[in-house]
Design a protein around this motif. Structure first.
Motif, mmCIF file in Angstrom:
data_model
loop_
_atom_site.group_PDB
_atom_site.id
_atom_site.type_symbol
_atom_site.label_atom_id
_atom_site.label_comp_id
_atom_site.label_asym_id
_atom_site.label_seq_id
_atom_site.Cartn_x
_atom_site.Cartn_y
_atom_site.Cartn_z
ATOM 1 N N TYR A 186 34.820 51.669 42.970
ATOM 2 C CA TYR A 186 33.633 51.658 42.107
ATOM 3 C C TYR A 186 33.966 51.323 40.654
ATOM 4 C CZ TYR A 186 29.492 53.391 39.649
ATOM 5 O OH TYR A 186 28.395 53.507 38.832
ATOM 6 N N GLU A 187 34.968 51.975 40.114
ATOM 7 C CA GLU A 187 35.320 51.779 38.710
ATOM 8 C C GLU A 187 36.014 50.424 38.518
ATOM 9 O OE1 GLU A 187 34.345 53.662 36.417
ATOM 10 O OE2 GLU A 187 33.665 55.405 37.567
ATOM 11 N N ASP A 188 35.886 49.875 37.308
ATOM 12 C CA ASP A 188 36.466 48.562 37.022
ATOM 13 C C ASP A 188 37.968 48.519 37.293
ATOM 14 O OD1 ASP A 188 34.011 47.600 36.315
ATOM 15 O OD2 ASP A 188 34.367 47.616 34.154
ATOM 16 N N ASP A 189 38.677 49.541 36.846
ATOM 17 C CA ASP A 189 40.132 49.553 37.036
ATOM 18 C C ASP A 189 40.492 49.565 38.520
ATOM 19 O OD1 ASP A 189 40.466 49.526 34.323
ATOM 20 O OD2 ASP A 189 40.910 51.670 34.147
ATOM 21 N N ASP A 190 39.761 50.343 39.303
ATOM 22 C CA ASP A 190 40.014 50.386 40.745
ATOM 23 C C ASP A 190 39.714 49.039 41.390
ATOM 24 O OD1 ASP A 190 40.736 53.059 40.559
ATOM 25 O OD2 ASP A 190 38.700 53.772 40.982
ATOM 26 N N PHE A 191 38.615 48.447 41.000
ATOM 27 C CA PHE A 191 38.230 47.160 41.553
ATOM 28 C C PHE A 191 39.290 46.100 41.244
ATOM 29 C CE2 PHE A 191 36.232 43.016 41.567
ATOM 30 C CZ PHE A 191 35.368 43.051 42.647
ATOM 31 N N ASP A 192 39.690 46.021 39.982
ATOM 32 C CA ASP A 192 40.690 45.021 39.590
ATOM 33 C C ASP A 192 42.000 45.233 40.344
ATOM 34 O OD1 ASP A 192 38.801 44.087 37.841
ATOM 35 O OD2 ASP A 192 39.683 45.010 36.057
ATOM 36 N N ALA A 193 42.364 46.492 40.551
ATOM 37 C CA ALA A 193 43.634 46.790 41.227
ATOM 38 C C ALA A 193 43.592 46.359 42.687
ATOM 39 C CB ALA A 193 43.946 48.277 41.121
ATOM 40 N N VAL A 194 42.481 46.618 43.383
ATOM 41 C CA VAL A 194 42.436 46.277 44.806
ATOM 42 C C VAL A 194 42.310 44.767 45.006
ATOM 43 C CG1 VAL A 194 41.499 48.525 45.423
ATOM 44 C CG2 VAL A 194 39.935 46.613 45.057
ATOM 45 N N VAL A 195 41.619 44.085 44.094
ATOM 46 C CA VAL A 195 41.548 42.627 44.204
ATOM 47 C C VAL A 195 42.931 42.019 43.973
ATOM 48 C CG1 VAL A 195 40.626 40.516 43.156
ATOM 49 C CG2 VAL A 195 39.102 42.438 43.639
ATOM 50 N N ALA A 196 43.651 42.547 43.000
ATOM 51 C CA ALA A 196 45.014 42.068 42.759
ATOM 52 C C ALA A 196 45.872 42.267 44.006
ATOM 53 C CB ALA A 196 45.631 42.788 41.565
ATOM 54 N N ASP A 197 45.697 43.397 44.670
ATOM 55 C CA ASP A 197 46.450 43.666 45.902
ATOM 56 C C ASP A 197 46.046 42.679 46.995
ATOM 57 O OD1 ASP A 197 48.215 45.622 47.510
ATOM 58 O OD2 ASP A 197 46.378 45.510 48.705
ATOM 59 N N ALA A 198 44.729 42.412 47.112
ATOM 60 C CA ALA A 198 44.253 41.472 48.130
ATOM 61 C C ALA A 198 44.812 40.073 47.898
ATOM 62 C CB ALA A 198 42.726 41.440 48.128
ATOM 63 N N VAL A 199 44.843 39.650 46.647
ATOM 64 C CA VAL A 199 45.393 38.333 46.319
ATOM 65 C C VAL A 199 46.883 38.301 46.634
ATOM 66 C CG1 VAL A 199 45.838 36.693 44.442
ATOM 67 C CG2 VAL A 199 43.622 37.863 44.588
ATOM 68 N N GLU A 200 47.573 39.376 46.307
ATOM 69 C CA GLU A 200 49.010 39.467 46.599
ATOM 70 C C GLU A 200 49.265 39.374 48.103
ATOM 71 O OE1 GLU A 200 53.077 39.787 45.952
ATOM 72 O OE2 GLU A 200 51.470 39.507 44.470
ATOM 73 N N ARG A 201 48.351 39.898 48.896
ATOM 74 C CA ARG A 201 48.504 39.863 50.354
ATOM 75 C C ARG A 201 48.033 38.543 50.963
ATOM 76 N NH1 ARG A 201 45.968 45.578 52.298
ATOM 77 N NH2 ARG A 201 46.590 44.776 54.368
ATOM 78 N N GLY A 202 47.579 37.626 50.124
ATOM 79 C CA GLY A 202 47.231 36.288 50.595
ATOM 80 C C GLY A 202 45.800 36.087 51.002
#
Length: 659
Positions: free
Chosen positions: A344-360
């Motif tokens: 929900y929070e911006d920091d959480d959102f940015d972190a999980v998207v970064a993880d998703a991109v890292e995972r391809g």
């Protein structure tokens, strides 16, 4: 100093001839001409300010107007008295600067000279950053026009920030700008905040003018877009080259806001926007073959689902999570998915998207309109990843949107409800007043009216604070109710869909709308794998893409319980076939709202945009949209992002889902 005058005059004549060729007025406009016929408008003495000469666009009267080009550079003949005075003033400004303030009238953040035309002209030629100016503000006539409303908000902004030149054309823009700087429009800004905004706007407007000024958006509106996407800290620390890159990457967003980019409603997943030629078909076939081959070599398409809530507590998220699992069952080893709940929070959102991109991840899916700002920020940051948001009418270049014409299913359920009800009264439970939900209410009411001309739909909102729809219906003795579209993960025993209150706590389900999210996601992923996704973007380069599929696609459907009598089940099926084939449409023919006729008998279907952004309630709906202040906190946030303007909707005395 005749040499300086000659150079200035050449620049002035060049602008003069350019305007003539373009059919534009070649002189500075006169404010008196602009205000002719408006009477004497109110005036406010602002005081003496340091004014950017570029904001001076005209003269107060026509006097001496024709000795300047529209850029305020001189066009009077060499050797004239004016040329001599202009040259002397230029020499004086070079040696001593400008001491005596010019006198100007300000109208809608543009300035018109009463005294000091030559000083403005010389300052323009020399590139002076500011001029001292005594300012009198001319207030626009009181109207409800967007321009007048935006300007009145500017006057509040100026009273606390004392900054001219940042032109925002939409009401609420200055309040949003203040919010992004941690300030408001009620209290004087600290000097450091004001200076920080001035510096940022100066740097940004230069980059915008060099790289995207042709999109037709003011630099102020463009800055607000960039701040909303990138954030103040990120934008403030960018160097000129980085700012230029940011502006280039946001060109599509600027175009969407300026109206240059229209919305393309892609309503049939099997149709193409335009029939391609033979060569285009051949190229498309080759691309599809290569894409499939490449996918086989590189492995499964990876898709990330980022949720703002948990599927354990949210009906809406639970439905999408089931769709994710269904997608995996449908495509097997062709796809790999991973879910991130409660980001929900911006920091959480940015972190999980970064993880998703890292995972391809090739595709990132967000399922709520309230996630659009976060999704857009991520899409700009990761241009090689595709992003899609489940919403309606939130048009952006970098993020595609998807939803469904659930109103078609609600139309069928409205017909079924009217066939079951014994007293012409039907209850309808809506979530929050966002776009699409209003169309669903009205389609339901249209279906009911088709079966029973006296049917009346009683509307109650779940997200109205303190409201209990079931209690309200019980007090009125309403037995047939269209409730939530999905079961509650925390209370699965509660009724949902279309149900009948049989008394003594017995609720009989009659039917329900159906979302086939797994099929929807399968089609989206396949479009990535076979290159249809890219082809659609190339075929519609100046439009923002909105996937809006309905019954004919199979992603939306309706379930009728087997205990419903056979004649009513047959009625729903006949109407369903009509909707699928296009011979029946909820929003064709005569349409009446609570307050006015919408279209006459015999009219074709409303345009897609008019349906998606419907802001009126049908004449046989008893209810209204609650004021924003009476909504729950979550609903207020949803309405702020994608809500219906309650002032437009009618209200009677008689007492959707998030996408």
């Amino acid at each position: 100093m005749s040499e300086s005058y000659n150079r200035a005059r050449k620049l002035g004549l060049k602008q003069f001839h350019r305007d003539e060729v373009a059919g534009a007025f070649p002189y500075p406009p006169a404010l008196d001409d602009l205000l002719e016929g408006q009477g004497r408008l109110p005036r406010v003495h602002v005081g003496t300010v340091e004014l950017d000469p570029a904001l001076v666009v005209g003269t107060k009267t026509r006097a001496r107007q024709n000795i300047f080009a529209s850029n305020f550079l001189p066009i009077a003949p060499e050797g004239s008295e004016f040329a001599t005075k202009w040259s002397a003033l230029c020499e004086s400004q070079l040696e001593e600067g400008t001491r005596e303030p010019i006198e100007v009238f300000e109208y809608l953040q543009r300035f018109y000279v009463q005294e000091g035309n030559k000083r403005v002209s010389v300052a323009r030629y020399l590139g002076s950053p500011t001029l001292p100016a005594k300012v009198v503000r001319v207030m626009p006539a009181e109207t409800d026009s967007p321009q007048a409303k935006a300007y009145l908000e500017f006057t509040r902004f100026y009273s606390v920030a004392r900054i001219y030149g940042i032109v925002l054309t939409h009401e609420g823009g200055y309040a949003r700008l203040a919010e992004l700087f941690g300030e408001d429009l009620e209290h004087r800004w600290p000097d450091e905040k004001r200076d920080a905004l001035r510096r940022l706007f100066s740097r940004f407007s230069k980059a915008y003018g060099e790289h995207a000024d042709d999109v037709g958006l003011t630099a102020g509106d463009a800055l607000l877009v960039a701040l909303s996407v990138c954030g103040l800290d990120e934008l403030s620390r960018q160097r000129p080259a980085q700012l230029a890159e940011t502006v280039e990457r946001l060109r599509g967003e600027f175009a969407a806001l300026s109206g240059q980019a229209s919305v393309a409603y892609l309503e049939d997943p099997d149709a193409t926007p335009d029939e391609p030629g033979v060569m285009e078909k051949l190229v498309s076939s080759l691309r599809s073959f290569y894409s499939v081959y490449q996918s086989a070599v590189e492995g499964p398409t990876k898709v990330a689902f980022v949720y703002d809530q948990s599927p354990m507590t949210s009906r809406w998220v639970a439905a999408h999570e089931e769709g994710r699992h269904d997608l995996e069952r449908r495509l097997g080893d062709q796809v790999e998915t991973f879910a991130y709940p409660s980001a929900y929070e911006d920091d959480d959102f940015d972190a999980v998207v970064a993880d998703a991109v890292e995972r391809g991840a090739s595709l990132v899916v967000t399922v709520s309109p309230t996630q659009m700002a976060q999704t857009l920020r991520a899409a700009v940051k990761y241009p090689d990843v595709e992003f899609i948001n489940c919403s309606v009418s939130l048009s952006h270049d970098a993020v595609r949107i998807f939803s469904g014409r659930l109103y078609e299913a609600k139309f069928l359920l409205g017909a079924l409800a009217a066939a079951i009800s014994k007293d012409h009264r039907i209850g309808y439970v809506a979530e929050s007043p966002v776009y699409n939900s209003v169309a669903e209410v009205n389609a339901f009411a249209r279906g009911a009216e088709m079966v029973d001309a006296h049917a009346l739909v009683y509307l109650e909102w779940v997200e109205e604070a303190g409201n209990d729809p079931r209690e309200a219906f019980a007090k009125q003795g309403i037995k047939v109710v269209s409730g939530h579209d999905f079961p509650d993960p925390l209370h699965p025993e509660e009724p949902w869909g279309l149900w009948y209150d049989a008394g003594d706590g017995l609720d009989i389900q009659l039917g329900a709308p159906v979302w086939n999210w797994g099929l929807y996601y399968e089609r989206l992923v396949q479009s990535l794998r076979n290159d249809t996704w890219r082809a659609e973007g190339e075929r519609l380069p100046a439009q923002t893409l909105n996937y809006w599929w309905g019954l004919s696609s199979g992603v939306v459907d309706v379930h009728v319980d087997e205990d419903v009598p056979e004649p009513q089940r047959r009625l729903v099926e006949l109407l369903r076939q009509g909707v699928v084939s296009g011979t029946v449409d909820p929003f064709s023919g005569e349409l009446l709202s609570q307050e006015r006729p919408i279209q006459p008998e015999g009219s074709p279907r409303l345009p897609s945009e008019a349906i998606a952004r419907m802001d009126w309630l049908a004449h046989n709906v008893a209810g209204h949209v609650p004021p924003t202040e009476l909504l729950t906190e979550g609903a207020r946030r949803a309405v702020e992002v994608n809500g219906v303007a309650e002032s437009v909707l009618g209200e009677t005395d008689e007492g959707g889902d998030p996408a």
